[in-house]
Design a protein around this motif. Structure first.
Motif, short mmCIF file in Angstrom:
data_model
loop_
_atom_site.label_atom_id
_atom_site.label_comp_id
_atom_site.label_asym_id
_atom_site.label_seq_id
_atom_site.Cartn_x
_atom_site.Cartn_y
_atom_site.Cartn_z
N VAL A 430 0.90 -1.13 -0.03
CA VAL A 430 -0.03 -0.25 -0.05
C VAL A 430 0.84 1.27 -0.07
O VAL A 430 2.05 1.25 0.41
N PRO A 431 0.37 2.29 -0.42
CA PRO A 431 1.23 3.38 -0.21
C PRO A 431 1.59 3.99 0.99
O PRO A 431 1.16 3.63 2.02
N ASP A 432 2.88 4.63 1.05
CA ASP A 432 3.43 4.96 2.20
C ASP A 432 2.50 6.18 2.73
O ASP A 432 1.59 6.57 2.35
N ASP A 433 3.03 6.65 4.30
CA ASP A 433 2.21 7.63 4.78
C ASP A 433 2.07 9.11 4.13
O ASP A 433 0.88 9.65 4.14
N ASP A 442 -9.68 11.77 3.23
CA ASP A 442 -10.90 11.33 2.42
C ASP A 442 -10.99 10.04 2.74
O ASP A 442 -10.51 9.16 1.93
N PRO A 443 -11.97 9.43 3.40
CA PRO A 443 -11.98 8.00 3.72
C PRO A 443 -12.77 7.36 2.44
O PRO A 443 -12.30 6.33 2.38
N GLU A 444 -13.67 8.00 1.68
CA GLU A 444 -14.16 7.45 0.47
C GLU A 444 -12.91 7.13 -0.53
O GLU A 444 -12.96 5.74 -1.01
N ARG A 445 -12.20 7.97 -0.57
CA ARG A 445 -10.89 7.93 -1.44
C ARG A 445 -9.81 6.69 -1.05
O ARG A 445 -9.41 6.04 -1.90
N ALA A 446 -9.89 6.82 0.35
CA ALA A 446 -8.95 5.72 1.00
C ALA A 446 -9.69 4.39 0.78
O ALA A 446 -8.73 3.37 0.55
N ALA A 447 -10.88 4.03 0.92
CA ALA A 447 -11.53 2.99 0.67
C ALA A 447 -11.04 2.37 -0.69
O ALA A 447 -11.07 1.28 -1.32
N LEU A 449 -8.91 3.42 -2.92
CA LEU A 449 -7.46 2.99 -3.04
C LEU A 449 -7.03 1.58 -2.47
O LEU A 449 -6.49 0.90 -3.22
N ALA A 450 -7.59 1.46 -1.48
CA ALA A 450 -7.61 0.02 -1.10
C ALA A 450 -8.06 -1.19 -1.92
O ALA A 450 -7.51 -2.01 -2.22
N ARG A 451 -9.20 -0.80 -2.36
CA ARG A 451 -9.97 -1.77 -3.36
C ARG A 451 -8.77 -2.13 -4.52
O ARG A 451 -8.97 -3.14 -5.00
N GLN A 452 -8.35 -0.84 -4.92
CA GLN A 452 -7.52 -1.06 -6.21
C GLN A 452 -6.35 -1.96 -5.99
O GLN A 452 -5.69 -2.31 -6.79
N GLN A 453 -5.72 -1.50 -4.74
CA GLN A 453 -4.55 -2.33 -4.26
C GLN A 453 -4.66 -3.80 -4.05
O GLN A 453 -4.00 -4.38 -4.67
N ALA A 454 -5.94 -4.10 -3.67
CA ALA A 454 -6.41 -5.48 -3.50
C ALA A 454 -6.35 -6.32 -4.68
O ALA A 454 -6.03 -7.22 -4.99
#
Length: 634
Positions: A430-433, A442-447, A449-454
């Motif tokens: 996942v991206p660094d801090d 932005d929680p929606e953006r974070a979610a 991004l997490a799906r894309q990384q998965a």
């Protein structure tokens, strides 16, 4: 990473679909070609005999079988020529001194004619058997009695029962072999979702199939009507039988197996301390072996191993055979699942399975040789009976499976200790801090991004897995092994419902002996001098019986004067008696054809033997005599 071998695209899917179609075709052909309920117990004798003609109605009908059977009050039915029941529907067990005999009493005042005896029972190895024959009182007649032409255990119910029987074996293999693979070969597999699903699906399949067999048992061994599946009275009766006890015991053991699965995929999978995990592994291995052996014992106690010669040795051997099969084939399914669905699997795990499979094959071979000798008994039965021929097919499949396993073993030796997947997955992070500081606001953006990384990790994982040439080759060979194993399990299932070659050959030999005793030898003829004491009372009787065999015969009687000219007399009567079996006298009144010649068609001789022929000749109103002589029939 550059690909060095062809990729596994849709070809595995096509192979699996082809294997499924092949399995369906094979199972259908085997179930259609094999008798759904082979004669595991055979009718070896009856009184009256099949085709016998008795002078007066017997008080009962007795049936003798080759081995122990289970019968209900309606298992023997005797039908009058009109089709009405002629028996009291109460079965008496007359078995003694190793002779299995049952009788049913007949009603009084039965009319003359041909009677039909229909019987149905369950043999000691749990398979239903049935049959029918006829005998006549006084003289044969036409009969309107109808007996179902469907064999016991046949029809739709028989097909369904065979399907759930196969499902029960498959479920046992997946559950037992999958758990053994995790505990012995790949402890980390307890945390892998695909392997968890495989083992649980095996347990669910075995449990559902066992329940289905219990419900189908009533129509399978009785009426053959699917509507009787939910007959509670029939289910109660089934639970009192050996098979019902075995199936209910299996359900209780499956309850213990559910607890074993809960611990295996719960506390065991989460345990991180290696020392504690090692102790728990030992405990689970012991407990799982006891449960699996108990489940295997439910087959051994109720099927082929429990009957025939040496059952005390055959049953534990059968348990060992089933456990070896489940460990090998179920472990193979677990390995295939790990190769296709798990992110990676270490070479050491595959090597451990290779060793485990080799040990299973050794046990399978040793127990299989003993079972083959016990169930077949001779080289002629190996090639000349249905059981022997199916056994040869099974042996050939095992040989092919071992050959493919040898190829898999070679691929195993080429696997890298640490696979490319394990090395490359480290780059999927996942991206660094710093990079993710904006997204964290932005929680929606974070979610997203997490799906894309998965998704990226899954795609790269599959790519790396498919591009590993050693892994690709091993997957291909193990897939071939699994396809052969599916067919092998189908053949094994059919073997369990096929009459053992030893008993089939013995029954054929006994039938051949009986047939040889009744082979027509051509007309038999005797001559009897007589003297009624009156005028023209002396002469010679010539009697001919054709073909002089059990069953229907044509009889001719000629009366000669002392100078060997045909002589007419007012009356001629004949009677046949088999004193050795206390059968007869069977009276025959021939018809006069011409002067000195009488004939009778369809003279029924119930069985071969040394029969006494009594001929009564009347030469006047008051002069008559009866002479007798023995004649060999059959």
């Amino acid at each position: 990473m550059t690909a060095t071998a062809p990729r596994f695209g849709p070809s595995p899917v096509r192979l699996l679909l082809a294997a499924t179609v092949l399995l369906g075709t094979l199972v259908g052909a085997l179930l259609a070609g094999a008798s759904p309920a082979s004669a595991h117990a055979a009718l070896t004798g009856s009184n009256p005999k099949d085709g016998a003609v008795v002078a007066t109605a017997p008080k009962d009908v007795t049936l003798t079988f080759s081995e122990q059977i289970a019968m209900g009050n309606d298992s023997i039915r005797v039908l009058e020529p009109s089709g009405k029941r002629a028996d009291t529907a109460k079965i008496r067990d007359l078995s003694a001194a190793g002779k299995v005999t049952y009788a049913v009493d007949l009603l009084p005042g039965l009319p003359n004619g041909t009677y039909t005896v229909a019987w149905q029972a369950v043999s000691a190895d749990s398979h239903p058997v049935s049959g029918a024959f006829t005998f006549s009182i006084g003289a044969p007649s036409e009969t309107t009695a109808v007996v179902s032409g469907q064999k016991a255990g046949g029809g739709v119910v028989g097909i369904l029962y065979d399907i759930v029987r196969y499902a029960s074996y498959a479920g046992f293999v997946l559950f037992t072999g999958g758990a053994a693979f995790i505990l012995v070969c790949w402890r980390r597999g307890a945390s892998e979702r695909p392997l968890q699903r495989l083992v649980v699906q095996g347990w669910v399949t075995l449990t559902a199939a066992t329940l289905a067999m219990l419900l189908l048992r009533t129509p399978y061994t009785g009426s053959g009507e699917l509507a009787d599946t939910f007959d509670l009275g029939g289910l109660r009766d089934v639970l009192q039988t050996k098979t019902g006890a075995a199936l209910s015991s299996r359900l209780m053991l499956l309850g213990a197996a559910a607890l074993f699965i809960a611990v295996l995929f719960g506390a065991y999978a989460k345990r991180e301390d290696e020392a504690e995990k090692k102790d728990l592994t030992f405990g689970l291995a012991i407990g799982g072996t006891v449960v699996a052996a108990g489940i295997a014992g439910t087959w051994a106690l109720s099927e082929h191993a429990s009957t025939g010669i040496q059952p005390g040795l055959a049953m534990p051997v059968d348990v060992a055979h089933l456990l070896a099969v489940a460990t090998w084939l179920g472990g193979l399914a677990a390995l295939l699942t790990a190769l296709y669905r798990a992110p990676s699997i270490e070479r050491t795990a595959v090597q451990r399975f290779s060793t485990l499979a080799f040990g299973s094959v050794v046990v399978l071979t040793a127990t299989g040789i003993y079972q083959s000798w016990r169930q077949v008994g001779s080289w002629s039965a190996l090639t000349g009976t249905s059981y022997g021929q199916l056994l040869l097919v099974k042996i050939a499949l095992v040989v092919v499976l071992v050959a493919v396993a040898w190829i898999s073993r070679r691929w195993t030796a080429r696997l890298s200790e640490v696979t490319a997947t394990e090395q490359e997955l480290e780059s999927v992070t996942v991206p660094d801090d710093a990079a993710g500081s904006e997204e964290s606001a932005d929680p929606e953006r974070a979610a997203q991004l997490a799906r894309q990384q998965a998704a990226l990790a899954t795609t790269r994982e599959k790519k790396l897995r498919d591009d590993d040439p050693e892994r690709w080759g091993l997957r291909r060979s193990v897939l071939a092994e699994a396809g052969i194993a599916v067919i092998l399990l189908a053949v094994t299932t059919v073997l369990t419902s096929t009459e053992p070659g030893r008993t089939e050959e013995e029954a054929a030999r006994a039938g051949g002996t009986r047939a040889a005793a009744t082979v027509p030898q051509g007309p038999a003829e005797i001559k009897l001098p007589f003297d009624t004491g009156g005028k023209n009372g002396k002469g010679i009787i010539r009697l001919s019986l054709d073909p002089a065999a059990s069953g229907a015969n044509e009889m001719h009687v000629w009366i000669y004067s002392p100078d060997l000219k045909l002589m007419d007399v007012p009356e001629v009567k004949v009677a046949f008696t088999l004193k050795a079996k206390q059968i007869g006298p069977l009276p025959i009144t021939p018809d006069r054809v011409t002067a000195g010649h009488w004939t009778a068609g369809a003279v029924q001789i119930p069985m071969p033997g040394d029969w006494q022929v009594q001929v009564t000749v009347r030469t006047s109103d008051i002069d008559q005599t009866t002479i007798d002589k023995n004649i060999k029939i059959g």
